[in-house]
Design an enzyme around this catalytic site. Structure first.
Site, PDB file in Angstrom:
ATOM      1  N   CYS B 105       0.805  -1.314   0.159  1.00 10.65           N
ATOM      2  CA  CYS B 105       0.027   0.012  -0.055  1.00 10.65           C
ATOM      3  C   CYS B 105       0.973   1.172  -0.018  1.00 10.65           C
ATOM      4  CB  CYS B 105      -0.871   0.023   1.124  1.00 10.65           C
ATOM      5  SG  CYS B 105      -1.899   1.509   1.229  1.00 10.65           S
ATOM      6  N   CYS B 108       0.130   3.632   4.840  1.00  4.42           N
ATOM      7  CA  CYS B 108       0.019   2.918   5.979  1.00  4.42           C
ATOM      8  C   CYS B 108      -1.522   2.426   6.471  1.00  4.42           C
ATOM      9  CB  CYS B 108       0.658   3.115   7.326  1.00  4.42           C
ATOM     10  SG  CYS B 108       0.049   4.552   7.981  1.00  4.42           S
ATOM     11  N   SER B 109      -2.334   3.344   6.004  1.00  2.75           N
ATOM     12  CA  SER B 109      -3.706   3.067   6.424  1.00  2.75           C
ATOM     13  C   SER B 109      -4.223   1.782   5.616  1.00  2.75           C
ATOM     14  CB  SER B 109      -4.768   4.101   6.409  1.00  2.75           C
ATOM     15  OG  SER B 109      -4.701   4.629   4.864  1.00  2.75           O
ATOM     16  N   CYS B 110      -3.913   1.696   4.388  1.00  2.00           N
ATOM     17  CA  CYS B 110      -4.608   0.606   3.664  1.00  2.00           C
ATOM     18  C   CYS B 110      -3.927  -0.719   3.728  1.00  2.00           C
ATOM     19  CB  CYS B 110      -4.385   1.114   2.140  1.00  2.00           C
ATOM     20  SG  CYS B 110      -5.138   2.476   1.678  1.00  2.00           S
TER      21      CYS B 110
END
Lengths: 120, 206
Positions: B105, B108-110
């Site tokens: 990704c 980092c949130s994915c």
């Protein structure tokens, strides 16, 4: 994970092994707060005051205090305390947020999202 | 080969606020990136990967479940009670003798938290994000994963709307194992695609 006894009294959502997070951003907000405290930027009682006010305001406005709402309050408190302690200004935060939004919208797929590191 | 779609949508407001705080505090030297990662790292193995391992083990033993998982992973993992906080779509990609899948990704949130928990530090690092797209075989070798040239490598780039779960190949010599024992072989990295599932011999040897 053994929490600082003072932090434990803040009643963070946790199980027998330590704090519980639903999403990465919650852990990030938590970790920044712990590290700023360790670095002497504010005490836990100062934190508890700011954070407590957020929770109280949230409760009045009828929001639940589930994990997500809890960390929304945590994040708002963190933004406030870094301003109070003159670590970062709201203007810096909002400018940086616009840069991240811009970067996330315009980064070609497959490229890491990065922003310029010039605006200190 | 990266999937052809765009990161069209902005990140969630909350994530932007956290990233802004984090990047400014790091630049000002008020917190260290490594110290934050070390603290966050303590939680990454706690909740998540075991959920994903159960899903993979079920797919290995139950052909009908495997079909459902490949067709609609969001619904298939919901059968276990694993549901996303923000309603993002989960896509399962299966490793075969001919294809090896790996997930990255650009942010980092994915990451499929409901099945894998918090992302490991290396997954969020700029070098991994940049290099796995450009030179996936080399990056996989650094994880100790050697792939035959005949095996095609597919790199899947997660977005805010779509997360990927790799179904690793079922290891050799596991015919007699039940679902619970199989789940023990499914390590976190194998579901990101940087490693393969553990072999029974490796696990016993530890």
């Amino acid at each position: 994970m053994a929490l600082d006894p003072v932090l434990q009294s803040i009643n963070i959502p946790q199980d027998e092994e330590g704090p519980v997070f639903d999403e990465p951003w919650q852990a990030q907000a938590f970790a920044m707060t712990v590290k700023l405290n360790e670095g002497g930027q504010f005490s836990w009682s100062e934190w508890a005051e700011v954070f407590g006010a957020e929770i109280a305001a949230d409760t009045v406005s009828g929001q639940g205090v589930g994990n997500a709402a809890y960390y929304q309050c945590w994040l708002s408190a963190l933004e406030k305390i870094v301003d109070q302690k003159a670590l970062l200004t709201p203007e810096q935060l909002s400018a940086r947020k616009a840069e991240w939004r811009e970067a996330s919208e315009h980064t070609p797929h497959g490229q890491p999202i990065e922003i310029r590191k010039s605006s200190k | 080969m990266a999937a052809k779609h765009k990161h069209g949508d902005p990140l969630p407001e909350t994530v932007l606020r956290v990233k802004s705080l984090e990047s400014l505090l790091i630049e000002k030297g008020l917190v260290e990136a490594e110290a934050l990662d070390a603290l966050i790292d303590r939680y990454e193995n706690k909740v998540g990967p075991r959920n994903g391992a159960k899903v993979v083990a079920r797919a290995w033993v139950d052909a009908a479940y495997r079909e459902r998982l490949l067709k609609d992973a969001t619904s298939a993992v919901a059968e276990f009670g694993f549901t996303g906080a923000q309603g993002e779509e989960l896509v399962a990609v299966e490793n075969t003798d001919n294809i090896h899948n790996v997930v990255v990704c650009t942010l980092c949130s994915c990451y499929p938290w409901p099945v894998l928990g918090l992302p490991p530090v290396w997954y969020k690092s700029a070098p991994y994000r940049a290099r796995v797209v450009r030179e996936p075989r080399k990056v996989l070798e650094e994880f100790g994963t050697q792939l035959p040239q005949s095996q095609e490598v597919r790199v899947w780039d997660s977005t805010a709307e779509t997360r990927y779960l790799v179904i690793p190949k079922r290891p050799e010599g596991t015919e007699g194992l039940d679902e619970g024992a199989l789940a023990e072989l499914v390590n976190r990295d194998s579901m990101i695609g940087t490693r393969e599932a553990d072999s029974p011999a490796t696990v016993e040897g530890v």
